[in-house]
Design a protein around this motif. Structure first.
Motif, PDB file in Angstrom:
ATOM      1  N   ARG A   1      48.592  54.207  55.800  1.00  0.00           N
ATOM      2  CA  ARG A   1      47.477  53.307  56.085  1.00  0.00           C
ATOM      3  C   ARG A   1      47.355  52.291  54.951  1.00  0.00           C
ATOM      4  NH1 ARG A   1      42.439  55.079  55.906  1.00  0.00           N
ATOM      5  NH2 ARG A   1      42.834  57.017  54.745  1.00  0.00           N
ATOM      6  N   VAL A   2      46.841  51.108  55.260  1.00  0.00           N
ATOM      7  CA  VAL A   2      46.556  50.110  54.233  1.00  0.00           C
ATOM      8  C   VAL A   2      45.072  50.214  53.910  1.00  0.00           C
ATOM      9  CG1 VAL A   2      46.596  47.682  53.600  1.00  0.00           C
ATOM     10  CG2 VAL A   2      48.394  48.613  55.055  1.00  0.00           C
ATOM     11  N   ILE A   3      44.759  50.686  52.709  1.00  0.00           N
ATOM     12  CA  ILE A   3      43.369  50.989  52.353  1.00  0.00           C
ATOM     13  C   ILE A   3      42.792  49.988  51.350  1.00  0.00           C
ATOM     14  CG2 ILE A   3      43.623  53.443  52.851  1.00  0.00           C
ATOM     15  CD1 ILE A   3      43.860  53.849  49.770  1.00  0.00           C
ATOM     16  N   GLY A   4      43.607  49.023  50.912  1.00  0.00           N
ATOM     17  CA  GLY A   4      43.088  48.054  49.956  1.00  0.00           C
ATOM     18  C   GLY A   4      43.879  46.774  49.941  1.00  0.00           C
ATOM     19  N   PHE A   5      43.182  45.677  49.639  1.00  0.00           N
ATOM     20  CA  PHE A   5      43.810  44.365  49.558  1.00  0.00           C
ATOM     21  C   PHE A   5      43.157  43.586  48.424  1.00  0.00           C
ATOM     22  CE2 PHE A   5      43.745  39.813  50.566  1.00  0.00           C
ATOM     23  CZ  PHE A   5      45.101  39.551  50.716  1.00  0.00           C
ATOM     24  N   GLY A   6      43.976  42.961  47.593  1.00  0.00           N
ATOM     25  CA  GLY A   6      43.469  42.117  46.517  1.00  0.00           C
ATOM     26  C   GLY A   6      44.295  40.859  46.406  1.00  0.00           C
ATOM     27  N   ALA A   7      43.699  39.805  45.852  1.00  0.00           N
ATOM     28  CA  ALA A   7      44.399  38.526  45.745  1.00  0.00           C
ATOM     29  C   ALA A   7      43.935  37.792  44.498  1.00  0.00           C
ATOM     30  CB  ALA A   7      44.159  37.672  46.990  1.00  0.00           C
ATOM     31  N   ALA A   8      44.816  36.928  43.986  1.00  0.00           N
ATOM     32  CA  ALA A   8      44.473  36.107  42.815  1.00  0.00           C
ATOM     33  C   ALA A   8      45.385  34.898  42.791  1.00  0.00           C
ATOM     34  CB  ALA A   8      44.621  36.906  41.521  1.00  0.00           C
ATOM     35  N   LYS A   9      44.939  33.857  42.073  1.00  0.00           N
ATOM     36  CA  LYS A   9      45.729  32.648  41.883  1.00  0.00           C
ATOM     37  C   LYS A   9      46.170  32.557  40.428  1.00  0.00           C
ATOM     38  CE  LYS A   9      43.771  29.615  45.453  1.00  0.00           C
ATOM     39  NZ  LYS A   9      45.059  29.234  46.063  1.00  0.00           N
ATOM     40  N   SER A  10      47.392  32.089  40.213  1.00  0.00           N
ATOM     41  CA  SER A  10      47.876  31.941  38.838  1.00  0.00           C
ATOM     42  C   SER A  10      47.303  30.693  38.168  1.00  0.00           C
ATOM     43  CB  SER A  10      49.408  31.877  38.824  1.00  0.00           C
ATOM     44  OG  SER A  10      49.871  30.761  39.560  1.00  0.00           O
ATOM     45  N   LEU A  11      46.533  29.908  38.908  1.00  0.00           N
ATOM     46  CA  LEU A  11      45.878  28.748  38.311  1.00  0.00           C
ATOM     47  C   LEU A  11      44.977  29.183  37.152  1.00  0.00           C
ATOM     48  CD1 LEU A  11      45.628  25.662  38.749  1.00  0.00           C
ATOM     49  CD2 LEU A  11      43.626  26.125  40.158  1.00  0.00           C
ATOM     50  N   ASN A  12      44.494  30.426  37.242  1.00  0.00           N
ATOM     51  CA  ASN A  12      43.628  30.978  36.197  1.00  0.00           C
ATOM     52  C   ASN A  12      44.403  31.925  35.285  1.00  0.00           C
ATOM     53  OD1 ASN A  12      41.329  29.697  37.432  1.00  0.00           O
ATOM     54  ND2 ASN A  12      41.316  31.336  38.952  1.00  0.00           N
ATOM     55  N   ILE A  13      45.678  31.649  35.056  1.00  0.00           N
ATOM     56  CA  ILE A  13      46.531  32.526  34.256  1.00  0.00           C
ATOM     57  C   ILE A  13      45.977  32.656  32.836  1.00  0.00           C
ATOM     58  CG2 ILE A  13      48.106  30.691  33.487  1.00  0.00           C
ATOM     59  CD1 ILE A  13      50.404  32.734  33.965  1.00  0.00           C
ATOM     60  N   THR A  14      46.085  33.877  32.290  1.00  0.00           N
ATOM     61  CA  THR A  14      45.591  34.144  30.941  1.00  0.00           C
ATOM     62  C   THR A  14      46.737  34.575  30.041  1.00  0.00           C
ATOM     63  OG1 THR A  14      45.103  36.442  31.503  1.00  0.00           O
ATOM     64  CG2 THR A  14      43.332  34.827  31.804  1.00  0.00           C
ATOM     65  N   ASN A  15      46.548  34.459  28.753  1.00  0.00           N
ATOM     66  CA  ASN A  15      47.571  34.870  27.792  1.00  0.00           C
ATOM     67  C   ASN A  15      47.530  36.385  27.592  1.00  0.00           C
ATOM     68  OD1 ASN A  15      48.646  32.303  27.203  1.00  0.00           O
ATOM     69  ND2 ASN A  15      46.855  31.840  25.928  1.00  0.00           N
TER      70      ASN A  15
END
Length: 415
Positions: free
Chosen positions: A401-415
């Motif tokens: 089953r797929v129980i989780g989903f997350g997303a992010a953009k690298s536009l906010n990349i951190t060191n």
């Protein structure tokens, strides 16, 4: 009785061990503009259980042919699951696509088809990986697409960081993940959770089978460096021929024969240039006719001429890829080298509108994409979308089953 159980268990284990991964099938030449969307613009094929999405395509034969759809459930590794149809679908499978219209006022005739899921005949009962096949009257698969249907039982935090390796700090992006879960709800989650990490919704470059680096209470932490890295690539190229008779910043010339021809400006490799940010749509395409309201039936087709001036890559092929062709490597999107002009060229029949794309360098023998020596370079600053899928299979479960989903953009990349 005991012996029968042993034999049955052996058969199930054998099926799981030798099951073949299901690959997406590329459409024939006359099926164009296959799109998974929630409106007009193509989107990444990941949807919350119960949410609606569309699969649309054009048939250039324009004969109002009969097409049908089948839905198959798969495990996390895209092998077929052991579930019966009634365990993952409510209603019916193998149904005809009844929503279709002929093109209107276009030079290229076509019939446009639209399948909306879920619908009154078919609905998803459980989360998971799905293959949706479109078939003709003879039962032959015209094309297939992968779709992920998810639930949000666990929290998935995603951040994009620069790598800690000096050799790749300027060319790669690292995905850090935190999974928050209820320990009482899952059996042996450290072993039974699986993740998949994707860049710009691409299945062909996904990273899988990465275990948690460590655990803090009821959190799994993935704070690796090399194990969860992607090459940054460069911003997608694009053109917009929504006004099919007009040149613009990306289209150098327009001609007309039976249909329109759009000649793009020659675009030399960007790998040796300094990185330059501009807002793009990360591979998507949006059919559009500037002077008509219904792009589905009123956006025309044009031959789009791509031109990549460069020395010939020995042992490598060059392809135009994006969501418009599902990143599949076929002869129809493979460029040919013109030695007299020292350029890779190709004319591809595409639907009018906004199209973003990349040039991909592919090993001629292995057919694997060479990301390291990317034609347009790799930059840590490149804006990419990342998706993280969390799977779970308990001790008595027969599928993931797929129980989780997350997303992010690298536009906010951190060191």
């Amino acid at each position: 009785m005991f012996r029968k159980k042993i034999v049955l268990l052996f058969m199930i284990l054998s099926f799981q061990m030798f099951a073949q991964k299901v690959n997406e099938v590329a459409p024939p030449y006359y099926i164009k503009s296959v799109s998974i969307n929630t409106g007009a613009e193509s989107v990444y094929p990941m949807f919350r259980l119960g949410d609606y999405f569309n699969i649309e395509f054009d048939d250039l034969m324009a004969q109002s042919s009969n097409y049908f759809y089948k839905i198959k459930h798969c495990n996390a590794d895209w092998t077929p699951s052991n579930l019966q149809i009634t365990e993952y679908l409510g209603g019916f499978n193998d149904m005809q696509i009844l929503n279709f219209q002929n093109s209107f006022n276009t030079l290229q005739s076509f019939t446009h088809y639209k399948l909306t899921l879920p619908n009154s005949n078919t609905r998803f009962l459980i989360s998971g990986n799905y293959i949706i096949e479109v078939l003709d009257d003879d039962g032959d698969i015209m094309f297939s697409r992968k779709v992920i249907v998810y639930q949000e039982e666990v929290g998935v935090g995603v951040t994009i960081n620069r790598t800690r390796n000096n050799a790749t700090i300027d060319s790669k992006q690292n995905v850090a993940i935190t999974i928050d879960y209820n320990a009482e709800a899952y059996n042996n989650p450290k072993e039974n959770f699986k993740i998949a990490i994707m860049q710009n919704g691409r299945f062909d470059t996904s990273i899988t089978n990465v275990p948690p680096q460590y655990t803090i209470g009821s959190q799994f932490i993935y704070n690796y460096d090399t194990e969860t890295q992607f090459f940054g690539g460069n911003e997608f190229l694009y053109f917009d021929n929504s006004n099919i008779t007009q040149v613009n910043n990306n289209i150098a010339k327009i001609t007309s024969t039976d249909i329109y021809n759009s000649y793009l400006y020659p675009l030399p490799p960007r790998g040796l240039r300094q990185y330059s940010y501009y807002e793009d749509l990360n591979g998507t395409f949006l059919p559009r006719n500037k002077f008509r309201n219904d792009a589905a039936t009123e956006a025309d087709y044009a031959w789009v001429y791509f031109n990549l001036p460069t020395e010939e890559y020995v042992g490598k092929d060059v392809y135009v890829v994006g969501m418009v062709d599902n990143y599949l490597l076929t002869d129809r999107n493979k460029l040919e080298y013109d030695a007299s002009e020292k350029a890779y060229k190709k004319a591809i029949l595409l639907k009018q509108g906004f199209t973003s794309y990349l040039f991909s360098l592919v090993d001629s023998k292995t057919k694997k994409i060479d990301f390291q020596d990317s034609i347009d370079g790799n930059f840590y600053q490149t804006e990419n979308d990342y998706q993280v899928i969390v799977y779970y299979r308990g001790i008595i479960d027969r599928s993931d089953r797929v129980i989780g989903f997350g997303a992010a953009k690298s536009l906010n990349i951190t060191n």
